[in-house]
Write an enzyme that holds these catalytic residues in place. Structure first.
Site: not given
Length: 202
Positions: A52, A70-72, A107
């Site tokens: 991203k 970011s990624d969750t 992250a």
């Protein structure tokens, strides 16, 4: 100060960045978010955060821009729980989290002319026992539909959480301590923008 870009359409992540006092542009990006076969959850969220951030950097007009990706993911017994496809899947996810603990891995990556650096935050969250009626009522609100693990801790889903060990902001969608650390490492610490307008907080 270099321009900051948030490579996400998430209003929650934007709100968290504003909490740090940052001014930034929002560039939503579209990437393939499917995990690869047997991909570990920590590797998965870091990979997506980096992809991203790089995708956002390609959209930047100023080559000196700093791009945050970011990624969750919610992780239960090693299984990655993404966003539910509908109410039924949301209800199944919530029932599987009821009365037990799970991990939330978020992250954050920062890309720029310096390269791309990332950090992964892991938070343990415990749910109290949930009744079928409240699960159904929650799913009917629509809140679970765009959230990993089918709940939002900052919304009505916060009523399900009986304990949390780690970063609250990471569970919402962006670990602010990691964002601050990455920006400082890139030579742009967040505190440099505090009180520039003379605004008094509190």
């Amino acid at each position: 100060m270099r321009p900051i870009i948030l490579a996400s359409a998430s209003p929650r992540r934007a709100d968290l960045l504003r909490q740090l006092g940052l001014t930034f542009s929002v560039f939503p990006v579209d990437i393939d978010e499917r995990p690869t076969p047997n991909e570990a959850a920590a590797h998965y969220v870091e990979r997506l955060a980096r992809e991203k951030a790089f995708a956002g950097l390609k959209l930047a007009v100023d080559p000196k821009s700093l791009v945050i990706g970011s990624d969750t993911s919610v992780v239960r017994d090693g299984d990655i729980l993404g966003k539910p496809d509908g109410k039924e899947q949301a209800a199944e996810m919530l029932a599987s989290l009821s009365g037990r603990s799970h991990k939330v891995m978020t992250a954050v990556a920062l890309a720029g002319e310096h390269g791309c650096f990332a950090r992964v935050s892991t938070t343990e969250v415990r749910f109290r026992a949930l009744s079928e009626s409240e699960i159904r009522a929650y799913c009917d609100t629509g809140e679970p539909m765009d959230k990993a693990g089918a709940y939002g801790i900052q919304g009505r889903g916060g009523a399900f959480v009986s304990g949390l060990w780690g970063s609250y902001s990471a569970v919402v969608g962006l670990p602010l301590d990691d964002v601050a650390a990455l920006l400082a490492e890139a030579g742009q610490p967040v505190w440099m923008v505090w009180n520039q307008s003379g605004e008094k907080l509190g």
